[in-house]
Scaffold this active site. Structure first.
Site, PDB file in Angstrom:
ATOM      1  N   GLU A 410       0.843  -1.215   0.000  1.00 16.40           N
ATOM      2  CA  GLU A 410       0.000   0.000   0.000  1.00 16.40           C
ATOM      3  C   GLU A 410       0.874   1.260   0.000  1.00 16.40           C
ATOM      4  O   GLU A 410       0.522   2.279   0.609  1.00 16.40           O
ATOM      5  CB  GLU A 410      -0.957   0.030   1.198  1.00 16.40           C
ATOM      6  CG  GLU A 410      -1.854  -1.186   1.345  1.00 16.40           C
ATOM      7  CD  GLU A 410      -3.058  -1.211   0.417  1.00 16.40           C
ATOM      8  OE1 GLU A 410      -3.320  -0.189  -0.248  1.00 16.40           O
ATOM      9  OE2 GLU A 410      -3.717  -2.253   0.342  1.00 16.40           O
TER      10      GLU A 410
HETATM   11  C1  LIG Z   1       3.250  -9.824   0.144  1.00 17.17           C
HETATM   12  C2  LIG Z   1       3.064  -8.741  -0.848  1.00 17.17           C
HETATM   13  C3  LIG Z   1       1.821  -8.527  -1.407  1.00 17.17           C
HETATM   14  C4  LIG Z   1       1.648  -7.536  -2.379  1.00 17.17           C
HETATM   15  N1  LIG Z   1       0.431  -7.390  -2.983  1.00 17.17           N
HETATM   16  C5  LIG Z   1       0.312  -6.587  -4.081  1.00 17.17           C
HETATM   17  C6  LIG Z   1      -0.882  -6.573  -4.873  1.00 17.17           C
HETATM   18  O1  LIG Z   1      -1.857  -7.251  -4.555  1.00 17.17           O
HETATM   19  N2  LIG Z   1      -0.898  -5.801  -5.991  1.00 17.17           N
HETATM   20  C7  LIG Z   1       0.150  -5.029  -6.370  1.00 17.17           C
HETATM   21  O2  LIG Z   1       0.060  -4.368  -7.396  1.00 17.17           O
HETATM   22  N3  LIG Z   1       1.311  -4.992  -5.634  1.00 17.17           N
HETATM   23  C8  LIG Z   1       1.405  -5.773  -4.508  1.00 17.17           C
HETATM   24  N4  LIG Z   1       2.575  -5.773  -3.770  1.00 17.17           N
HETATM   25  C9  LIG Z   1       3.677  -4.944  -4.196  1.00 17.17           C
HETATM   26  C10 LIG Z   1       3.961  -3.805  -3.242  1.00 17.17           C
HETATM   27  O3  LIG Z   1       2.967  -2.839  -3.345  1.00 17.17           O
HETATM   28  C11 LIG Z   1       5.374  -3.292  -3.588  1.00 17.17           C
HETATM   29  O4  LIG Z   1       6.279  -4.279  -3.132  1.00 17.17           O
HETATM   30  C12 LIG Z   1       5.669  -1.961  -2.964  1.00 17.17           C
HETATM   31  O5  LIG Z   1       4.902  -0.954  -3.558  1.00 17.17           O
HETATM   32  C13 LIG Z   1       7.147  -1.571  -3.095  1.00 17.17           C
HETATM   33  O6  LIG Z   1       7.618  -1.751  -4.406  1.00 17.17           O
HETATM   34  P1  LIG Z   1       8.947  -2.593  -4.639  1.00 17.17           P
HETATM   35  O7  LIG Z   1       8.807  -3.890  -3.941  1.00 17.17           O
HETATM   36  O8  LIG Z   1       9.215  -2.631  -6.088  1.00 17.17           O
HETATM   37  O9  LIG Z   1      10.074  -1.785  -3.919  1.00 17.17           O
HETATM   38  P2  LIG Z   1      10.890  -0.546  -4.501  1.00 17.17           P
HETATM   39  O10 LIG Z   1       9.973   0.440  -5.090  1.00 17.17           O
HETATM   40  O11 LIG Z   1      12.003  -1.054  -5.326  1.00 17.17           O
HETATM   41  O12 LIG Z   1      11.471   0.068  -3.155  1.00 17.17           O
HETATM   42  C14 LIG Z   1      12.619  -0.440  -2.487  1.00 17.17           C
HETATM   43  C15 LIG Z   1      12.995   0.533  -1.381  1.00 17.17           C
HETATM   44  O13 LIG Z   1      13.320   1.814  -1.943  1.00 17.17           O
HETATM   45  C16 LIG Z   1      12.487   2.810  -1.408  1.00 17.17           C
HETATM   46  N5  LIG Z   1      12.150   3.771  -2.460  1.00 17.17           N
HETATM   47  C17 LIG Z   1      11.626   3.539  -3.684  1.00 17.17           C
HETATM   48  N6  LIG Z   1      11.430   4.677  -4.341  1.00 17.17           N
HETATM   49  C18 LIG Z   1      11.824   5.663  -3.527  1.00 17.17           C
HETATM   50  C19 LIG Z   1      11.861   7.083  -3.639  1.00 17.17           C
HETATM   51  N7  LIG Z   1      11.402   7.750  -4.687  1.00 17.17           N
HETATM   52  N8  LIG Z   1      12.353   7.777  -2.608  1.00 17.17           N
HETATM   53  C20 LIG Z   1      12.792   7.162  -1.496  1.00 17.17           C
HETATM   54  N9  LIG Z   1      12.768   5.828  -1.326  1.00 17.17           N
HETATM   55  C21 LIG Z   1      12.295   5.086  -2.333  1.00 17.17           C
HETATM   56  C22 LIG Z   1      11.254   2.089  -0.889  1.00 17.17           C
HETATM   57  O14 LIG Z   1      10.593   2.813   0.122  1.00 17.17           O
HETATM   58  C23 LIG Z   1      11.857   0.785  -0.390  1.00 17.17           C
HETATM   59  O15 LIG Z   1      12.361   0.947   0.894  1.00 17.17           O
HETATM   60  C24 LIG Z   1       2.740  -6.724  -2.755  1.00 17.17           C
HETATM   61  C25 LIG Z   1       3.993  -6.923  -2.157  1.00 17.17           C
HETATM   62  C26 LIG Z   1       4.167  -7.929  -1.238  1.00 17.17           C
HETATM   63  C27 LIG Z   1       5.535  -8.139  -0.659  1.00 17.17           C
END
Ligand SMILES: Cc1cc2nc3c(=O)[nH]c(=O)nc-3n(C[C@H](O)[C@H](O)[C@H](O)COP(=O)(O)OP(=O)(O)OC[C@H]3O[C@@H](n4cnc5c(N)ncnc54)[C@H](O)[C@@H]3O)c2cc1C
Length: 602
Positions: A410
């Protein structure tokens, strides 16, 4: 009596307007209908979820689906859905309380529940056409169908609008062909419908589509294996691949290029519901911890009698109480604003959309604060259990693992921290919240001579409310100076934004608890609220400490010389207690209360 525009604070306005305790909603204000809903959700949780915890932990995905269907039979999937589409149309507070009380059995079920009722269903209720709503929402509301939400991709996580999934219009203009890969999709393993975001040609923004999924006729959709996750083990999370998946043009959600807006608004609702979904876990963890601490003896003494354990019990209960106070306060603000817009002639759909959007700042604040509280609560829960806390045999181990995800999905807590301040600054620029006027007043105050009058603090919370007002000045001083200094480049100064967000979060949470307790003390008597008064004071003390630290770090980072000295003096003035609370006494009182009741009892 109907609320009027002026009675309801706008989103973010808590920072510049004083709120009367009578004007906030508290869990003690639940109507009879809400109380009945709460009881029936708790009963369902106790019957269907808690006893099945070992099966959930053993990755029994079929059980998750089965219990979801039972939740549908009970009507729990339809609480937020308007009656016209087979729902109960019960209002935002009831929606939030359902998420709250259904969530403590296991994070697996609460994730499945939240993904279906929130991001899996809301995009259609909020943005669907009449035909789309008639066709899909009743099935989702009853649990005949389950929904999933496909936004994240391998290369597009926090940067959600950067997805590479494409949607190409067919030559006859009747269908779109979707191609691409989505990952981390909750409920993917058993859903019948997916909200899929894809890009048409080289549009700036993605577009949302409703995509049906039938395992026996997959239409180019394949699923990856179940992910092996740290926690929420029976929540189905898989990759989803689209290979020339055909979707009728009438299944586009809202307009072309509107997908990013849909995604963000669906997440606003998701965020406050996620905060709620972290509340009952904290209540249960605290109860389990105090019961163990009362039983477990070391040095011939129940460990609950040790001061070191009392600190934990008191802090766990306090954060839970504060989280409840803020979550239900914001929920009712949203509900009232929706009602106001309906009264003004908006459709329910438009009213709900705008109502939630109005409080996007509060939704982000709650998501961050409560997801971090549940993590700390579970962590201290393990510590109270000692070695047994580390064992799979006790409930703390899974609670700790399950809690961890709430800080990631979220919108990560980093993104939500920055969003909360960013949205506030935008609202100020648009003139929706007047930050400038109050910020200028604070600057004038800094130049003036402080008053040395002796105040009378005998009335309940008089010093605490004065402190809240001063903390708001701290935010205005720090954020106002930062905006002046960096202008639109402020968004590049993330460490500053994160510090400002922490100040904002602490103010909202502390104020919400104080107002709830004040309201209850006025109607139920101060004596009955003694532990709640202690919790409100204890939380405020920590909030002041955090704000002092974050304020100092911010000021030093961007102000120099006289300006720095003046702001640091202002910070000292705005975070100064006239009478320090004895936090050891406060913690003792709170811990004694829950020890005596042998449960979280507020
Ligand atoms: C169990 C689980 C269920 C999920 N369910 C869904 C679902 O139903 N549908 C769906 O669409 N997604 C889902 N997700 C995805 C989830 O929403 C994403 O994992 C989340 O938004 C973070 O994206 P990412 O994993 O690519 O991390 P990244 O975006 O790569 O982030 C990695 C780190 O970098 C930081 N970061 C990234 N960008 C910035 C910035 N601009 N400035 C500062 N810090 C930054 C983040 O805060 C984080 O600490 C799910 C994830 C999990 C693990």
């Amino acid at each position: 009596m109907a609320e009027t525009e002026k009675d309801i604070l706008r989103g973010g306005q808590f920072l510049v307007k004083e709120t009367n305790c009578e004007d906030i909603f508290t869990p003690e204000d639940f109507s009879e209908e809400q109380q009945m809903m709460k009881d029936s959700v708790i009963e369902f949780n106790d019957r269907e979820i808690i006893p099945n915890k070992p099966r959930f932990e053993a990755k029994d995905y079929a059980l998750t689906e089965e219990v979801m269907r039972k939740a549908g039979d009970m009507g729990f999937l339809s609480v937020a859905v308007p009656e016209a589409y087979g729902g109960m149309g019960m209002g935002f507070v009831s929606t939030v309380l359902t998420c709250d009380y259904i969530s403590s059995g296991t994070g697996s079920f609460s994730t499945a529940f939240g993904a279906h009722t929130g991001i899996g269903t809301m995009p259609i209720t909020l943005y669907g056409t009449e035909e789309q709503k008639q066709k899909y929402v009743p099935k989702l509301a009853s649990g005949e169908w389950f929904g999933a939400y496909c936004l994240t991709e391998p290369g597009a996580g926090s940067d959600a609008n950067s997805g590479k999934t494409t949607a190409e219009l067919s030559a006859d203009g009747k269908t779109y062909k979707i191609n691409g890969q989505k990952m981390w999709i909750s409920n993917a393993g058993f859903c019948n419908l997916m909200i899929v975001f894809a890009r048409i040609e080289d549009d700036k923004n993605i577009t949302g589509f409703i995509v049906e999924y039938d395992k026996n006729n997959p239409n180019g959709i394949t699923l990856g294996e179940e992910e092996h996750k740290l926690g929420i083990r029976a929540s189905s999370t898989r990759q989803v691949f689209f290979n020339d998946t055909e979707v009728p043009v009438e299944n586009m959600l809202a307009g072309r290029g509107e997908g990013f807006k849909i995604a963000m608004n669906a997440l606003n609702v998701g965020r406050i519901k996620l905060a709620a979904a972290c509340l009952d876990s904290q209540r249960r963890i605290t109860t389990t911890a105090v019961q163990y601490a009362n039983e477990r003896k070391q040095f011939k003494t129940p460990i609950a009698d040790f001061g070191a354990i009392k600190i934990k019990l008191a802090e766990m209960a306090t954060n839970t109480y504060v989280g409840e106070s803020a979550t239900y306060r914001a929920s009712k603000n949203i509900e009232d604003r929706i009602a106001l817009r309906v009264e003004a002639g908006n459709s329910h759909q438009e009213a709900e959309l705008k109502g939630v959007e109005e409080y996007a700042i509060e939704c982000s604040i709650l998501k961050v604060a409560v997801s971090e509280d549940v993590q700390n609560c579970a962590d201290e829960g393990i510590q109270i259990f000692g070695g047994m806390g580390f064992s799979e045999e006790t409930p703390m181990e899974a609670a700790w693992r399950d809690a961890r995800i709430a800080r990631i999905y979220e919108g990560t807590n980093e993104i939500n921290r920055m969003l909360s301040v960013g949205m506030l600054v935008k609202k100020a620029m648009k003139g929706h919240v007047d930050l400038l006027g109050p910020a200028m007043k604070v600057q004038e105050e800094l130049m003036g001579i402080p008053s040395f009058d002796t105040q009378d603090y005998t009335e309940l919370f008089s010093e605490e409310k004065e402190m809240i007002a001063k903390l708001k000045k701290t935010f205005l001083m720090v954020a106002g100076a930062a905006v002046q200094k960096f202008g639109p480049d402020l968004e590049q100064h993330q460490q500053l934004l994160v510090a400002a967000a922490d100040i904002l979060i602490e103010i909202y949470m502390a104020e919400s608890a104080i107002l709830r307790t004040e309201k209850n003390a006025k109607r139920f008597g101060e004596e009955s609220q003694s532990a709640q008064i202690a919790m409100s004071k204890l939380y405020l003390y920590h909030a002041v400490e955090t704000i002092e630290k974050k304020g100092k770090e911010s000021i030093i980072s961007f102000a120099e010389g006289d300006e720095q000295r003046m702001m640091l003096m202002g910070l000292k003035r705005f975070t100064k207690y006239q009478n320090y609370p004895d936090i050891v006494d406060l913690r003792n009182e709170i811990a004694e209360k829950i020890k005596e009741e042998n449960k979280y009892c507020f």
